[in-house]
Motif scaffolding. Sequence first.
Motif, PDB file in Angstrom:
ATOM      1  N   UNK A 120       6.621  -8.270  12.170  1.00 51.41           N
ATOM      2  CA  UNK A 120       6.189  -6.617  12.734  1.00 51.41           C
ATOM      3  C   UNK A 120       6.925  -5.971  12.134  1.00 51.41           C
ATOM      4  N   UNK A 121       8.389  -5.937  11.635  1.00 48.06           N
ATOM      5  CA  UNK A 121       9.006  -4.826  11.088  1.00 48.06           C
ATOM      6  C   UNK A 121       8.499  -4.589   9.929  1.00 48.06           C
ATOM      7  N   UNK A 122       8.080  -5.584   8.899  1.00 50.10           N
ATOM      8  CA  UNK A 122       7.968  -5.306   7.669  1.00 50.10           C
ATOM      9  C   UNK A 122       6.447  -4.639   7.900  1.00 50.10           C
ATOM     10  N   UNK A 123       5.676  -4.776   8.754  1.00 48.27           N
ATOM     11  CA  UNK A 123       4.287  -4.334   8.851  1.00 48.27           C
ATOM     12  C   UNK A 123       4.595  -2.579   9.126  1.00 48.27           C
ATOM     13  N   UNK A 124       5.190  -2.503   9.903  1.00 52.08           N
ATOM     14  CA  UNK A 124       5.714  -1.068  10.510  1.00 52.08           C
ATOM     15  C   UNK A 124       6.388  -0.271   9.351  1.00 52.08           C
ATOM     16  N   UNK A 125       6.957  -1.007   8.368  1.00 46.53           N
ATOM     17  CA  UNK A 125       7.630  -0.496   7.323  1.00 46.53           C
ATOM     18  C   UNK A 125       6.613  -0.291   6.129  1.00 46.53           C
ATOM     19  N   UNK A 126       5.297  -0.851   6.239  1.00 49.89           N
ATOM     20  CA  UNK A 126       4.356  -0.522   5.135  1.00 49.89           C
ATOM     21  C   UNK A 126       3.754  -1.593   4.641  1.00 49.89           C
ATOM     22  N   UNK A 175     -23.159 -10.945  19.603  1.00 43.52           N
ATOM     23  CA  UNK A 175     -22.476  -9.979  18.684  1.00 43.52           C
ATOM     24  C   UNK A 175     -21.141  -9.739  18.851  1.00 43.52           C
ATOM     25  N   UNK A 176     -20.325  -9.337  17.541  1.00 37.20           N
ATOM     26  CA  UNK A 176     -18.896  -9.544  17.649  1.00 37.20           C
ATOM     27  C   UNK A 176     -18.408  -8.455  16.535  1.00 37.20           C
ATOM     28  N   UNK A 177     -17.342  -7.651  17.176  1.00 37.44           N
ATOM     29  CA  UNK A 177     -16.662  -6.576  15.989  1.00 37.44           C
ATOM     30  C   UNK A 177     -15.697  -7.485  15.157  1.00 37.44           C
ATOM     31  N   UNK A 178     -16.495  -7.873  14.088  1.00 37.65           N
ATOM     32  CA  UNK A 178     -15.742  -8.853  13.036  1.00 37.65           C
ATOM     33  C   UNK A 178     -15.248  -8.267  11.805  1.00 37.65           C
ATOM     34  N   UNK A 179     -15.027  -7.149  11.734  1.00 35.60           N
ATOM     35  CA  UNK A 179     -14.183  -6.500  10.591  1.00 35.60           C
ATOM     36  C   UNK A 179     -13.657  -5.134  11.383  1.00 35.60           C
ATOM     37  N   UNK A 180     -12.393  -4.906  11.759  1.00 35.15           N
ATOM     38  CA  UNK A 180     -11.746  -3.850  12.065  1.00 35.15           C
ATOM     39  C   UNK A 180     -10.512  -3.578  11.612  1.00 35.15           C
ATOM     40  N   UNK A 181     -10.341  -2.271  11.639  1.00 37.54           N
ATOM     41  CA  UNK A 181      -8.995  -1.751  10.978  1.00 37.54           C
ATOM     42  C   UNK A 181      -8.058  -1.010  12.019  1.00 37.54           C
ATOM     43  N   UNK A 182      -6.688  -1.093  11.830  1.00 35.86           N
ATOM     44  CA  UNK A 182      -5.570  -0.281  12.749  1.00 35.86           C
ATOM     45  C   UNK A 182      -4.649  -0.215  11.810  1.00 35.86           C
ATOM     46  N   UNK A 183      -3.873   1.191  12.183  1.00 35.67           N
ATOM     47  CA  UNK A 183      -2.470   1.284  11.434  1.00 35.67           C
ATOM     48  C   UNK A 183      -1.481   1.283  12.539  1.00 35.67           C
ATOM     49  N   UNK A 184      -0.263   0.640  12.026  1.00 31.25           N
ATOM     50  CA  UNK A 184       0.741   0.660  12.719  1.00 31.25           C
ATOM     51  C   UNK A 184       1.851   0.937  12.042  1.00 31.25           C
ATOM     52  N   UNK A 185       2.803   1.865  12.581  1.00 34.83           N
ATOM     53  CA  UNK A 185       3.633   2.241  11.740  1.00 34.83           C
ATOM     54  C   UNK A 185       2.988   2.877  10.221  1.00 34.83           C
ATOM     55  N   UNK A 186       3.571   2.430   9.434  1.00 31.55           N
ATOM     56  CA  UNK A 186       3.403   2.901   7.676  1.00 31.55           C
ATOM     57  C   UNK A 186       2.371   1.661   7.491  1.00 31.55           C
ATOM     58  N   UNK A 187       2.028   0.338   8.130  1.00 31.53           N
ATOM     59  CA  UNK A 187       1.311  -0.499   7.943  1.00 31.53           C
ATOM     60  C   UNK A 187      -0.221  -0.469   8.196  1.00 31.53           C
ATOM     61  N   UNK A 188      -0.943  -1.113   7.414  1.00 35.75           N
ATOM     62  CA  UNK A 188      -2.418  -0.972   7.525  1.00 35.75           C
ATOM     63  C   UNK A 188      -2.940  -2.685   7.890  1.00 35.75           C
TER      64      UNK A 188
END
Length: 244
Positions: free
Chosen positions: A88-94, A178-191
Amino acid sequence: MSANTRVTVWNEYRHERKDAEVAKVYPEGIHRALQSGLAAFGFDVATATLDEPEHGLTEIALDRTDVLVWWGHMAHEEVDDGIVARVQRRVLEGMGLIVLHSGHYSKIFRKLMGTTCGLKWREADEKERLWIVKPSHPIAAGLPEFIELDKEEMYGEHFDIPDPDELVLVSWFEGGEVFRSGVTYARGQGKIFYFRPGHETYPTYYKEPILKVIANAIRWAASERGAAPFYGNAQPLESISLKT
Protein backbone atom coordinates in the motif's frame (compact mmCIF):
# COMPACT_ATOMS: atom_id res chain seq x y z
CA MET A 1 8.60 3.46 -22.25
CA SER A 2 7.85 -0.31 -22.26
CA ALA A 3 11.49 -1.38 -22.35
CA ASN A 4 12.18 0.61 -19.18
CA THR A 5 9.02 -0.39 -17.32
CA ARG A 6 9.75 -2.86 -14.53
CA VAL A 7 6.84 -5.18 -13.80
CA THR A 8 6.42 -7.74 -11.02
CA VAL A 9 3.70 -10.38 -11.48
CA TRP A 10 2.51 -11.71 -8.11
CA ASN A 11 0.60 -14.99 -7.93
CA GLU A 12 -0.48 -17.27 -5.08
CA TYR A 13 0.72 -20.29 -7.12
CA ARG A 14 -1.46 -22.67 -5.14
CA HIS A 15 -4.14 -23.86 -7.57
CA GLU A 16 -1.54 -24.90 -10.15
CA ARG A 17 0.20 -27.16 -7.61
CA LYS A 18 -2.96 -28.65 -6.07
CA ASP A 19 -5.42 -29.02 -8.95
CA ALA A 20 -4.56 -31.16 -11.98
CA GLU A 21 -7.12 -29.35 -14.13
CA VAL A 22 -5.46 -26.00 -13.44
CA ALA A 23 -1.98 -27.47 -13.89
CA LYS A 24 -2.95 -28.61 -17.38
CA VAL A 25 -3.82 -25.02 -18.32
CA TYR A 26 -0.94 -23.30 -16.49
CA PRO A 27 1.76 -25.96 -15.95
CA GLU A 28 4.34 -23.40 -14.81
CA GLY A 29 1.85 -21.17 -13.00
CA ILE A 30 -0.28 -18.21 -13.96
CA HIS A 31 2.63 -15.92 -13.09
CA ARG A 32 4.89 -17.59 -15.66
CA ALA A 33 2.23 -17.38 -18.37
CA LEU A 34 1.77 -13.68 -17.65
CA GLN A 35 5.52 -13.12 -17.46
CA SER A 36 6.03 -14.64 -20.90
CA GLY A 37 3.03 -12.89 -22.43
CA LEU A 38 3.91 -9.45 -21.05
CA ALA A 39 7.62 -9.75 -21.85
CA ALA A 40 6.57 -9.92 -25.52
CA PHE A 41 5.41 -6.29 -25.14
CA GLY A 42 8.91 -5.24 -24.12
CA PHE A 43 8.49 -5.04 -20.34
CA ASP A 44 11.13 -6.15 -17.84
CA VAL A 45 9.03 -8.76 -15.99
CA ALA A 46 9.86 -10.46 -12.69
CA THR A 47 7.64 -12.76 -10.64
CA ALA A 48 6.84 -13.32 -6.98
CA THR A 49 4.67 -15.91 -5.22
CA LEU A 50 2.95 -16.39 -1.89
CA ASP A 51 5.25 -19.05 -0.46
CA GLU A 52 8.50 -17.18 -1.08
CA PRO A 53 10.06 -15.34 1.88
CA GLU A 54 8.07 -12.12 2.44
CA HIS A 55 5.79 -13.42 -0.37
CA GLY A 56 8.51 -12.33 -2.78
CA LEU A 57 7.59 -8.71 -2.05
CA THR A 58 10.69 -7.54 -0.22
CA GLU A 59 11.55 -3.86 0.04
CA ILE A 60 14.18 -4.40 -2.66
CA ALA A 61 11.71 -6.15 -4.97
CA LEU A 62 9.09 -3.44 -4.59
CA ASP A 63 11.63 -0.65 -4.98
CA ARG A 64 12.52 -2.07 -8.41
CA THR A 65 8.85 -2.40 -9.42
CA ASP A 66 7.09 0.26 -11.45
CA VAL A 67 3.87 -1.75 -11.77
CA LEU A 68 2.72 -4.71 -9.66
CA VAL A 69 0.29 -7.21 -11.24
CA TRP A 70 -1.68 -9.21 -8.65
CA TRP A 71 -3.52 -12.55 -9.01
CA GLY A 72 -4.92 -14.31 -5.94
CA HIS A 73 -7.86 -16.54 -5.07
CA MET A 74 -7.73 -19.28 -2.44
CA ALA A 75 -5.25 -17.84 0.07
CA HIS A 76 -6.03 -14.14 0.44
CA GLU A 77 -5.94 -14.34 4.24
CA GLU A 78 -2.47 -15.89 4.23
CA VAL A 79 -0.94 -12.67 2.92
CA ASP A 80 0.84 -11.01 5.83
CA ASP A 81 -0.68 -7.69 6.92
CA GLY A 82 2.78 -6.14 7.13
CA ILE A 83 3.43 -6.98 3.48
CA VAL A 84 0.03 -5.55 2.55
CA ALA A 85 0.95 -2.29 4.32
CA ARG A 86 4.29 -2.28 2.47
CA VAL A 87 2.57 -2.65 -0.90
CA GLN A 88 0.00 0.00 0.00
CA ARG A 89 2.78 2.43 0.89
CA ARG A 90 4.48 1.85 -2.45
CA VAL A 91 1.20 2.42 -4.31
CA LEU A 92 0.65 5.68 -2.47
CA GLU A 93 4.20 6.67 -3.41
CA GLY A 94 3.51 6.02 -7.10
CA MET A 95 3.82 2.32 -7.92
CA GLY A 96 1.10 1.16 -10.31
CA LEU A 97 -1.15 -1.77 -9.34
CA ILE A 98 -3.07 -4.06 -11.72
CA VAL A 99 -5.48 -6.37 -9.88
CA LEU A 100 -6.74 -9.38 -11.84
CA HIS A 101 -9.88 -11.50 -11.55
CA SER A 102 -10.36 -12.92 -8.02
CA GLY A 103 -7.77 -10.47 -6.74
CA HIS A 104 -10.81 -8.28 -6.05
CA TYR A 105 -10.96 -10.05 -2.66
CA SER A 106 -7.25 -9.59 -1.94
CA LYS A 107 -6.27 -7.74 1.20
CA ILE A 108 -4.42 -5.09 -0.79
CA PHE A 109 -7.36 -4.28 -3.08
CA ARG A 110 -9.86 -4.16 -0.21
CA LYS A 111 -7.49 -1.96 1.79
CA LEU A 112 -7.08 0.50 -1.07
CA MET A 113 -10.81 0.51 -1.90
CA GLY A 114 -12.13 0.66 1.68
CA THR A 115 -15.11 -1.60 0.82
CA THR A 116 -15.89 -5.33 0.87
CA CYS A 117 -15.29 -5.65 -2.91
CA GLY A 118 -18.00 -8.34 -2.85
CA LEU A 119 -19.81 -9.60 -5.95
CA LYS A 120 -21.79 -12.60 -7.22
CA TRP A 121 -20.22 -15.40 -9.29
CA ARG A 122 -21.09 -18.59 -11.12
CA GLU A 123 -18.59 -21.22 -12.23
CA ALA A 124 -19.93 -22.27 -15.62
CA ASP A 125 -18.67 -22.40 -19.19
CA GLU A 126 -20.28 -19.13 -20.24
CA LYS A 127 -19.48 -16.76 -23.05
CA GLU A 128 -18.22 -13.37 -21.88
CA ARG A 129 -18.27 -10.29 -24.06
CA LEU A 130 -16.18 -7.40 -22.76
CA TRP A 131 -17.35 -4.13 -24.26
CA ILE A 132 -14.99 -1.16 -24.50
CA VAL A 133 -17.13 1.66 -23.10
CA LYS A 134 -14.38 4.29 -23.03
CA PRO A 135 -12.51 3.86 -26.33
CA SER A 136 -10.56 7.09 -25.81
CA HIS A 137 -8.79 5.70 -22.72
CA PRO A 138 -5.13 4.60 -23.08
CA ILE A 139 -6.06 1.15 -21.72
CA ALA A 140 -8.33 0.70 -24.76
CA ALA A 141 -5.64 1.61 -27.31
CA GLY A 142 -5.58 -0.70 -30.31
CA LEU A 143 -8.48 -2.84 -29.10
CA PRO A 144 -11.61 -3.81 -31.04
CA GLU A 145 -15.09 -2.68 -30.02
CA PHE A 146 -15.40 -5.75 -27.80
CA ILE A 147 -13.43 -8.83 -26.72
CA GLU A 148 -15.21 -12.18 -26.68
CA LEU A 149 -14.20 -15.14 -24.52
CA ASP A 150 -15.91 -18.46 -25.29
CA LYS A 151 -15.63 -19.73 -21.72
CA GLU A 152 -15.17 -17.85 -18.47
CA GLU A 153 -16.46 -17.70 -14.90
CA MET A 154 -19.33 -15.27 -14.43
CA TYR A 155 -18.99 -12.25 -12.16
CA GLY A 156 -22.12 -10.18 -11.63
CA GLU A 157 -23.28 -6.94 -10.05
CA HIS A 158 -23.56 -5.58 -7.54
CA PHE A 159 -19.78 -5.17 -7.29
CA ASP A 160 -19.10 -3.46 -3.96
CA ILE A 161 -16.37 -1.05 -5.01
CA PRO A 162 -16.23 2.75 -4.80
CA ASP A 163 -17.48 4.54 -7.90
CA PRO A 164 -14.56 4.19 -10.33
CA ASP A 165 -12.59 7.18 -11.52
CA GLU A 166 -13.04 5.74 -15.02
CA LEU A 167 -15.06 2.82 -16.38
CA VAL A 168 -13.22 1.34 -19.35
CA LEU A 169 -14.80 -2.11 -19.89
CA VAL A 170 -18.16 -3.67 -19.09
CA SER A 171 -18.84 -7.42 -19.37
CA TRP A 172 -21.97 -9.24 -20.50
CA PHE A 173 -22.47 -12.95 -19.83
CA GLU A 174 -24.71 -15.57 -21.42
CA GLY A 175 -26.65 -15.90 -18.16
CA GLY A 176 -27.73 -12.27 -18.53
CA GLU A 177 -25.50 -10.59 -15.95
CA VAL A 178 -23.36 -7.53 -16.57
CA PHE A 179 -20.25 -6.45 -14.65
CA ARG A 180 -17.91 -3.46 -14.39
CA SER A 181 -14.89 -5.42 -15.56
CA GLY A 182 -12.30 -2.70 -16.21
CA VAL A 183 -12.11 0.18 -13.72
CA THR A 184 -9.45 2.70 -12.71
CA TYR A 185 -8.60 4.52 -9.50
CA ALA A 186 -5.98 6.90 -8.17
CA ARG A 187 -4.69 6.43 -4.64
CA GLY A 188 -2.02 8.88 -3.57
CA GLN A 189 0.42 9.04 -6.47
CA GLY A 190 -0.44 5.50 -7.59
CA LYS A 191 -2.69 4.38 -10.43
CA ILE A 192 -4.82 1.24 -10.02
CA PHE A 193 -6.65 -0.86 -12.62
CA TYR A 194 -8.94 -3.78 -11.83
CA PHE A 195 -9.50 -6.22 -14.73
CA ARG A 196 -12.03 -9.05 -14.35
CA PRO A 197 -11.14 -12.01 -16.67
CA GLY A 198 -8.79 -14.82 -15.67
CA HIS A 199 -10.38 -17.79 -13.90
CA GLU A 200 -7.69 -20.39 -13.30
CA THR A 201 -9.32 -23.22 -15.27
CA TYR A 202 -9.50 -21.26 -18.54
CA PRO A 203 -6.56 -20.27 -20.81
CA THR A 204 -7.54 -16.61 -20.68
CA TYR A 205 -4.03 -15.27 -20.05
CA TYR A 206 -2.73 -16.75 -23.29
CA LYS A 207 -5.17 -14.70 -25.37
CA GLU A 208 -3.65 -11.73 -27.21
CA PRO A 209 -6.49 -9.21 -26.61
CA ILE A 210 -6.47 -9.91 -22.86
CA LEU A 211 -2.69 -9.54 -22.69
CA LYS A 212 -2.98 -6.32 -24.69
CA VAL A 213 -5.42 -4.87 -22.15
CA ILE A 214 -3.01 -5.71 -19.33
CA ALA A 215 -0.03 -4.32 -21.27
CA ASN A 216 -1.93 -1.10 -22.01
CA ALA A 217 -2.85 -0.86 -18.33
CA ILE A 218 0.81 -1.29 -17.32
CA ARG A 219 1.87 1.54 -19.63
CA TRP A 220 -0.93 3.73 -18.25
CA ALA A 221 -0.12 2.89 -14.62
CA ALA A 222 3.59 3.55 -15.18
CA SER A 223 3.11 6.85 -17.01
CA GLU A 224 4.34 10.13 -15.57
CA ARG A 225 2.56 11.68 -12.61
CA GLY A 226 1.62 15.30 -12.19
CA ALA A 227 3.02 17.76 -9.68
CA ALA A 228 4.66 16.22 -6.62
CA PRO A 229 2.64 17.31 -3.57
CA PHE A 230 4.27 18.57 -0.38
CA TYR A 231 2.97 17.37 3.00
CA GLY A 232 3.93 18.86 6.32
CA ASN A 233 4.75 22.22 7.87
CA ALA A 234 4.73 24.71 4.97
CA GLN A 235 6.30 28.13 4.62
CA PRO A 236 4.09 31.11 3.68
CA LEU A 237 3.78 31.26 -0.09
CA GLU A 238 5.33 34.71 -0.30
CA SER A 239 8.61 33.35 1.09
CA ILE A 240 8.94 30.66 -1.59
CA SER A 241 11.06 31.51 -4.57
CA LEU A 242 9.38 30.29 -7.76
CA LYS A 243 11.95 29.56 -10.44
CA THR A 244 10.99 29.44 -14.12
